[in-house]
Design a protein around this motif. Structure first.
Motif, PDB file in Angstrom:
ATOM      1  N   PHE A   1       0.851  -1.182   0.000  1.00 36.20           N
ATOM      2  CA  PHE A   1       0.000   0.000   0.000  1.00 36.20           C
ATOM      3  C   PHE A   1       0.887   1.232   0.000  1.00 36.20           C
ATOM      4  O   PHE A   1       2.047   1.184   0.405  1.00 36.20           O
ATOM      5  N   GLU A   2       0.321   2.331  -0.467  1.00 39.14           N
ATOM      6  CA  GLU A   2       1.020   3.608  -0.486  1.00 39.14           C
ATOM      7  C   GLU A   2       0.036   4.679  -0.029  1.00 39.14           C
ATOM      8  O   GLU A   2      -1.082   4.753  -0.533  1.00 39.14           O
ATOM      9  N   ILE A   3       0.445   5.477   0.926  1.00 40.60           N
ATOM     10  CA  ILE A   3      -0.407   6.570   1.391  1.00 40.60           C
ATOM     11  C   ILE A   3      -0.235   7.735   0.422  1.00 40.60           C
ATOM     12  O   ILE A   3       0.849   8.288   0.282  1.00 40.60           O
ATOM     13  N   GLU A   4      -1.308   8.048  -0.275  1.00 42.34           N
ATOM     14  CA  GLU A   4      -1.273   9.118  -1.272  1.00 42.34           C
ATOM     15  C   GLU A   4      -1.471  10.490  -0.621  1.00 42.34           C
ATOM     16  O   GLU A   4      -0.850  11.462  -1.023  1.00 42.34           O
ATOM     17  N   ARG A   5      -2.365  10.550   0.377  1.00 39.67           N
ATOM     18  CA  ARG A   5      -2.691  11.841   0.995  1.00 39.67           C
ATOM     19  C   ARG A   5      -3.295  11.598   2.365  1.00 39.67           C
ATOM     20  O   ARG A   5      -3.975  10.600   2.581  1.00 39.67           O
ATOM     21  N   ILE A   6      -3.027  12.500   3.282  1.00 35.74           N
ATOM     22  CA  ILE A   6      -3.617  12.461   4.618  1.00 35.74           C
ATOM     23  C   ILE A   6      -4.365  13.764   4.827  1.00 35.74           C
ATOM     24  O   ILE A   6      -3.826  14.847   4.595  1.00 35.74           O
ATOM     25  N   GLU A   7      -5.613  13.649   5.251  1.00 35.01           N
ATOM     26  CA  GLU A   7      -6.446  14.805   5.553  1.00 35.01           C
ATOM     27  C   GLU A   7      -7.086  14.569   6.908  1.00 35.01           C
ATOM     28  O   GLU A   7      -6.898  13.509   7.509  1.00 35.01           O
ATOM     29  N   GLY A   8      -7.861  15.509   7.362  1.00 37.27           N
ATOM     30  CA  GLY A   8      -8.546  15.288   8.618  1.00 37.27           C
ATOM     31  C   GLY A   8      -9.633  16.298   8.871  1.00 37.27           C
ATOM     32  O   GLY A   8      -9.719  17.333   8.206  1.00 37.27           O
ATOM     33  N   ASP A   9     -10.452  15.960   9.835  1.00 38.94           N
ATOM     34  CA  ASP A   9     -11.509  16.834  10.315  1.00 38.94           C
ATOM     35  C   ASP A   9     -11.355  16.958  11.823  1.00 38.94           C
ATOM     36  O   ASP A   9     -10.805  16.071  12.479  1.00 38.94           O
ATOM     37  N   VAL A  10     -11.869  18.059  12.353  1.00 39.37           N
ATOM     38  CA  VAL A  10     -11.870  18.245  13.794  1.00 39.37           C
ATOM     39  C   VAL A  10     -13.300  18.551  14.217  1.00 39.37           C
ATOM     40  O   VAL A  10     -13.927  19.465  13.697  1.00 39.37           O
ATOM     41  N   ALA A  11     -13.812  17.752  15.143  1.00 38.17           N
ATOM     42  CA  ALA A  11     -15.152  17.968  15.690  1.00 38.17           C
ATOM     43  C   ALA A  11     -15.034  17.989  17.214  1.00 38.17           C
ATOM     44  O   ALA A  11     -14.534  17.030  17.806  1.00 38.17           O
ATOM     45  N   ASP A  12     -15.448  19.084  17.812  1.00 41.69           N
ATOM     46  CA  ASP A  12     -15.361  19.253  19.265  1.00 41.69           C
ATOM     47  C   ASP A  12     -13.935  19.051  19.766  1.00 41.69           C
ATOM     48  O   ASP A  12     -13.699  18.454  20.817  1.00 41.69           O
ATOM     49  N   GLY A  13     -12.955  19.496  18.983  1.00 34.81           N
ATOM     50  CA  GLY A  13     -11.560  19.400  19.375  1.00 34.81           C
ATOM     51  C   GLY A  13     -10.930  18.030  19.180  1.00 34.81           C
ATOM     52  O   GLY A  13      -9.780  17.820  19.531  1.00 34.81           O
ATOM     53  N   ILE A  14     -11.669  17.076  18.615  1.00 34.06           N
ATOM     54  CA  ILE A  14     -11.167  15.711  18.417  1.00 34.06           C
ATOM     55  C   ILE A  14     -10.891  15.495  16.931  1.00 34.06           C
ATOM     56  O   ILE A  14     -11.797  15.619  16.108  1.00 34.06           O
ATOM     57  N   PRO A  15      -9.637  15.156  16.594  1.00 31.37           N
ATOM     58  CA  PRO A  15      -9.324  14.942  15.180  1.00 31.37           C
ATOM     59  C   PRO A  15      -9.760  13.561  14.689  1.00 31.37           C
ATOM     60  O   PRO A  15      -9.737  12.583  15.432  1.00 31.37           O
ATOM     61  N   THR A  16     -10.171  13.515  13.440  1.00 31.02           N
ATOM     62  CA  THR A  16     -10.425  12.271  12.719  1.00 31.02           C
ATOM     63  C   THR A  16      -9.590  12.340  11.450  1.00 31.02           C
ATOM     64  O   THR A  16      -9.609  13.345  10.745  1.00 31.02           O
ATOM     65  N   PHE A  17      -8.838  11.280  11.196  1.00 31.32           N
ATOM     66  CA  PHE A  17      -7.945  11.252  10.042  1.00 31.32           C
ATOM     67  C   PHE A  17      -8.593  10.536   8.869  1.00 31.32           C
ATOM     68  O   PHE A  17      -9.278   9.532   9.041  1.00 31.32           O
ATOM     69  N   ARG A  18      -8.375  11.089   7.679  1.00 34.01           N
ATOM     70  CA  ARG A  18      -8.858  10.487   6.440  1.00 34.01           C
ATOM     71  C   ARG A  18      -7.631  10.264   5.564  1.00 34.01           C
ATOM     72  O   ARG A  18      -6.886  11.207   5.281  1.00 34.01           O
TER      73      ARG A  18
END
Length: 69
Positions: free
Chosen positions: A37-54
């Motif tokens: 596998f190869e990680i092409e891109r890392i993004e994220g969201d923050v909801a109520d100060g808690i990060p979620t990675f995409r």
């Protein structure tokens, strides 16, 4: 001689590692012969100060040879 094919997947998780593991696990449910596998891109969201990675991951697998009769 082996031939590989790659597909692009997107998965989310509480950590980057969890997101990548989810993408690879889900691919393994329907594909055989996963090789890398190869990680092409890392993004994220923050909801109520808690990060979620995409993560956008490219997963590679060997194409099986089939002899048609």
């Amino acid at each position: 001689m082996a031939v590989e094919k790659s597909i692009d997947l997107t998965a989310t998780g509480a950590t980057i590692e969890e997101a990548v593991a989810e993408a690879v696990h889900r691919a393994s449910l329907t594909l055989q012969g996963l090789t890398s596998f190869e990680i092409e891109r890392i993004e994220g969201d923050v909801a109520d100060g808690i990060p979620t990675f995409r993560v956008h991951v490219r997963v590679s697998f060997v194409i099986k040879e089939h002899v048609h009769e």
